[in-house]
Design a protein around this motif. Structure first.
Motif, PDB file in Angstrom:
ATOM      1  N   VAL A 198       0.857  -1.282  -0.167  1.00  0.00           N
ATOM      2  CA  VAL A 198      -0.052   0.100  -0.044  1.00  0.00           C
ATOM      3  C   VAL A 198       0.778   1.353  -0.036  1.00  0.00           C
ATOM      4  O   VAL A 198       0.373   2.451  -0.255  1.00  0.00           O
ATOM      5  CB  VAL A 198      -0.966   0.032   1.070  1.00  0.00           C
ATOM      6  N   GLU A 199       2.063   1.101   0.247  1.00  0.00           N
ATOM      7  CA  GLU A 199       3.016   2.327   0.178  1.00  0.00           C
ATOM      8  C   GLU A 199       3.519   2.488  -1.209  1.00  0.00           C
ATOM      9  O   GLU A 199       3.406   3.871  -1.658  1.00  0.00           O
ATOM     10  CB  GLU A 199       4.305   2.215   1.160  1.00  0.00           C
ATOM     11  N   GLU A 200       3.696   1.589  -1.822  1.00  0.00           N
ATOM     12  CA  GLU A 200       4.030   1.796  -3.360  1.00  0.00           C
ATOM     13  C   GLU A 200       3.267   0.744  -4.346  1.00  0.00           C
ATOM     14  O   GLU A 200       3.934  -0.119  -4.525  1.00  0.00           O
ATOM     15  CB  GLU A 200       5.452   1.812  -3.534  1.00  0.00           C
TER      16      GLU A 200
ATOM     17  N   ILE B 225      -4.096   2.281  -1.272  1.00  0.00           N
ATOM     18  CA  ILE B 225      -2.991   3.274  -1.384  1.00  0.00           C
ATOM     19  C   ILE B 225      -3.156   4.169  -0.117  1.00  0.00           C
ATOM     20  O   ILE B 225      -3.980   4.753   0.559  1.00  0.00           O
ATOM     21  CB  ILE B 225      -3.648   4.497  -2.582  1.00  0.00           C
ATOM     22  N   LEU B 226      -1.806   4.092   0.398  1.00  0.00           N
ATOM     23  CA  LEU B 226      -1.495   4.718   1.701  1.00  0.00           C
ATOM     24  C   LEU B 226      -1.595   6.273   1.663  1.00  0.00           C
ATOM     25  O   LEU B 226      -0.834   6.833   0.452  1.00  0.00           O
ATOM     26  CB  LEU B 226      -0.270   4.092   2.334  1.00  0.00           C
ATOM     27  N   LYS B 227      -2.161   6.983   2.330  1.00  0.00           N
ATOM     28  CA  LYS B 227      -2.027   8.632   2.237  1.00  0.00           C
ATOM     29  C   LYS B 227      -0.360   8.969   2.532  1.00  0.00           C
ATOM     30  O   LYS B 227       0.279   8.420   3.310  1.00  0.00           O
ATOM     31  CB  LYS B 227      -2.886   9.358   3.064  1.00  0.00           C
ATOM     32  N   ILE B 228      -0.279  10.094   1.740  1.00  0.00           N
ATOM     33  CA  ILE B 228       1.189  10.557   1.768  1.00  0.00           C
ATOM     34  C   ILE B 228       1.383  11.221   3.093  1.00  0.00           C
ATOM     35  O   ILE B 228       0.222  11.875   3.636  1.00  0.00           O
ATOM     36  CB  ILE B 228       1.510  11.911   0.702  1.00  0.00           C
ATOM     37  N   GLY B 229       2.449  10.804   3.766  1.00  0.00           N
ATOM     38  CA  GLY B 229       2.893  11.407   5.099  1.00  0.00           C
ATOM     39  C   GLY B 229       2.434  10.437   6.168  1.00  0.00           C
ATOM     40  O   GLY B 229       2.678  10.433   7.399  1.00  0.00           O
ATOM     41  N   GLU B 230       1.517   9.232   5.817  1.00  0.00           N
ATOM     42  CA  GLU B 230       0.982   8.376   6.802  1.00  0.00           C
ATOM     43  C   GLU B 230       2.021   7.341   7.196  1.00  0.00           C
ATOM     44  O   GLU B 230       2.462   6.545   6.208  1.00  0.00           O
ATOM     45  CB  GLU B 230      -0.286   7.761   6.339  1.00  0.00           C
ATOM     46  N   PRO B 231       2.511   7.352   8.383  1.00  0.00           N
ATOM     47  CA  PRO B 231       3.428   6.066   8.776  1.00  0.00           C
ATOM     48  C   PRO B 231       3.034   4.618   8.731  1.00  0.00           C
ATOM     49  O   PRO B 231       3.723   3.747   8.557  1.00  0.00           O
ATOM     50  CB  PRO B 231       4.181   6.459   9.872  1.00  0.00           C
TER      51      PRO B 231
END
Lengths: 287, 281
Positions: free
Chosen positions: B31-33, B130-136
């Motif tokens: 989900v990060e990429e 799809i993980l949101k930008i900036g979410e760890p």
């Protein structure tokens, strides 16, 4: 002191290969491997380890079954469905400890967890801080932070000008921990649809955390059209392209020999990497 | 499909396998990429947000006692003499602070960390996050994806690289793990880590060696033999394949490779049936 992190979003674009070569060119640098759950930089740097420290982070939560009255309170409050009839499943447990704090029988215990180790090592290119997370463990972001703190301490002690950081793939917690407060990020990409997609996502992350970037296009001649697209995208967004490394099997041969590319050969690939290092030094004002 | 090291060919193997396997589900848990969609080019039919629970403070009820901060194992709340700071990105959503606040000054709200998209390509059901930008935190999104597929149709899961919590969340409860590696010292090192993880999780596994060149597979094959891991298929190192990949095209457009991936699917089924029998014994 400057901190340069090498990242990519997508794995396997050449982060570690590039980092190792830059390490051999940098002179007075401290090196850090922040890809703590699949660390590979040590393979090329062949470190001699001086100190090993345990990495203690998070909690192991266990239930003492003979004390349990079976009231079910722990099961009802756990957000991670970690409680079963027979105890706590360690892979589901997040280590929040809420169950331990509310258990009326005090049947649940929390203990510190050792999740891995980190090391201070000597290499022929300078001091090297690296780590190993135990397989399946959590808190990789915290281990990254631990490696980075140790690298900063070491750089101060050694009066090093720069810390070179081999970053993890992805955009999640270990990546965020790797790039925060860095002087700059070198994004190693490849001219493939996946490489470009992931580069664009990682650039959003670096923008979010205000880290200046430069792009290196690895294996650029695999697809010259895509390379041209990357260069156009970089120009539009005011991101300098600091290097273009062609595809060559000598890179794989150098890995097999466990050497950095610039050590292994003196050909057009190593020339491109030397040029890349000069460009990076200019872009991020590195002495 | 998992690997330890990134860029060994997880997505390539997962996508090509899905394309020859008939009626299957393809789920991209990286989900990060996420990259599977670039090769499968699905038609997206629906999407929804995934949220995790985070605390919100009612400042009038709060007397700054500091218990919430003390019980938070993730350092997501700091309490000062006159104010309380909540760091939502650090919050794991466990609810300890809300549960243990003596004045009930905290209540629960939901914070979006990413999106799930559902779609299809012919007979293949497609799902990715799809993980949101900036979410760890990737694992809550991965867990949501894994709750969303059908039990009745085979699922091909594309895992993220690494060996830590996102990979554990992906691998858990799967029936068989295909580890994709490459014959370099990096590939072998990370394969060993990935194998240690499958052992830790007691999951049966087999290996695909990608980008093989003459003679350089020896150390990987030796390791597989020692560990009693079957080598399922070997894919060649070929610049022509790298170029196809760079354009987002799939292996199986070449009939020779379509056959190879059909064999891979059969082998995985056979290996799985055998290991399942062994487990019963």
């Amino acid at each position: 002191m400057k901190q340069l992190v090498i990242i990519s979003g997508k794995g396997g674009t050449g982060k570690t290969t590039v980092t190792a070569s830059l390490a051999s060119l940098a002179g007075n640098a401290v090196l850090a491997d922040c890809d703590v759950d699949a660390a590979d930089l040590h393979i090329l740097l062949q470190p001699y380890t001086i100190l090993e420290h345990p990495f203690i982070s998070g909690k192991i939560v266990t239930k003492n079954m003979p004390l349990c009255s079976g009231c079910g309170l722990c099961i009802s409050v756990c957000r991670f469905d970690a409680h079963t009839q027979t105890g706590i499943n360690p892979y589901d447990c997040e280590g929040c400890g809420l169950c331990a704090r509310i258990c009326p029988e005090n049947a649940i215990e929390m203990r510190d967890k050792t999740c891995g180790s980190w090391f201070i090592s000597d290499t022929k290119y300078g001091k090297f801080i690296h780590a190993r997370l135990h397989p399946g463990e959590e808190n990789s972001g915290k281990l990254v932070t631990c490696v980075r703190k140790a690298a900063i301490n070491m750089a101060e002690k050694e009066s090093a000008d720069i810390i070179l950081i081999d970053g993890p793939p992805g955009i999640g917690c270990p990546l965020i921990a790797s790039i925060s407060s860095c002087t700059g990020a070198l994004i190693v990409t490849e001219p493939t649809v996946a490489g470009i997609h992931d580069m664009k996502r990682i650039l959003e992350v670096t923008a979010h955390f205000n880290v200046p970037c430069s792009i290196c296009i690895n294996k650029w001649d695999i697809n010259p059209d895509n390379t041209a697209d990357i260069e156009a995208f970089a120009a539009q967004n005011n991101i300098p392209v600091s290097g273009k490394i062609p595809f060559d099997t000598c890179v794989i041969d150098s890995l097999a020999a466990k050497k950095t590319v610039v050590e292994y050969t003196d050909n057009h690939i190593s020339q491109q990497i030397r040029f890349l290092w000069q460009q990076i030094k200019t872009i991020f004002s590195i002495n | 499909m998992a690997s330890g090291k990134g860029g060994t060919g997880k997505t390539t193997v997962a996508v090509n396998l899905a394309l020859v396997a008939g009626k299957v589900q393809y789920v991209d848990c990286d989900v990060e990429e996420p990259n599977g969609h670039l090769f499968l080019k699905p038609k997206i039919d629906s999407s929804y947000d995934i949220g995790i629970a985070v605390p919100v403070l009612d400042d009038e009820l709060c007397n700054k006692c500091g218990i919430c901060s003390k019980v938070c194992e993730f350092n997501a709340i700091a309490v000062f003499a006159k104010s309380v700071l909540i760091y939502p990105e650090l919050c794991h959503g466990c609810g300890a602070c809300i549960h243990l606040c003596p004045r009930r000054a905290l209540r629960e709200s939901t914070r979006c960390i990413g999106v799930v998209e559902r779609g299809h390509i012919g007979d293949i059901a497609f799902l990715h996050g799809i993980l949101k930008i900036g979410e760890p935190l990737a694992p809550p999104l991965i867990r949501a994806l894994k709750k969303d597929f059908s039990e009745k149709i085979p699922v091909i899961i594309d895992a993220p690289p690494g060996t830590s919590c996102p990979v554990v969340a992906t691998m858990r409860n799967s029936d068989y793990v295909v580890l994709v590696t490459e014959p370099t010292p990096f590939g072998l090192n990370d394969l060993k880590l990935a194998v240690a993880l499958t052992e830790e999780l007691s999951l049966p596994a087999g290996v695909v060696i990608n980008k093989t060149r003459n003679g350089d597979n020896d150390s990987i094959e030796q390791f597989c033999e020692e560990k009693n891991l079957p080598v399922l298929i070997k894919l060649p190192f070929d610049r022509a394949i790298a170029t196809l990949y760079s354009q987002g095209k799939n292996f199986i457009e070449n009939p020779k490779y379509a056959q190879l991936f059909k064999e891979l699917f059969k082998k995985i089924r056979k290996e799985y049936d055998e290991t399942a029998c062994n487990h019963k014994r």
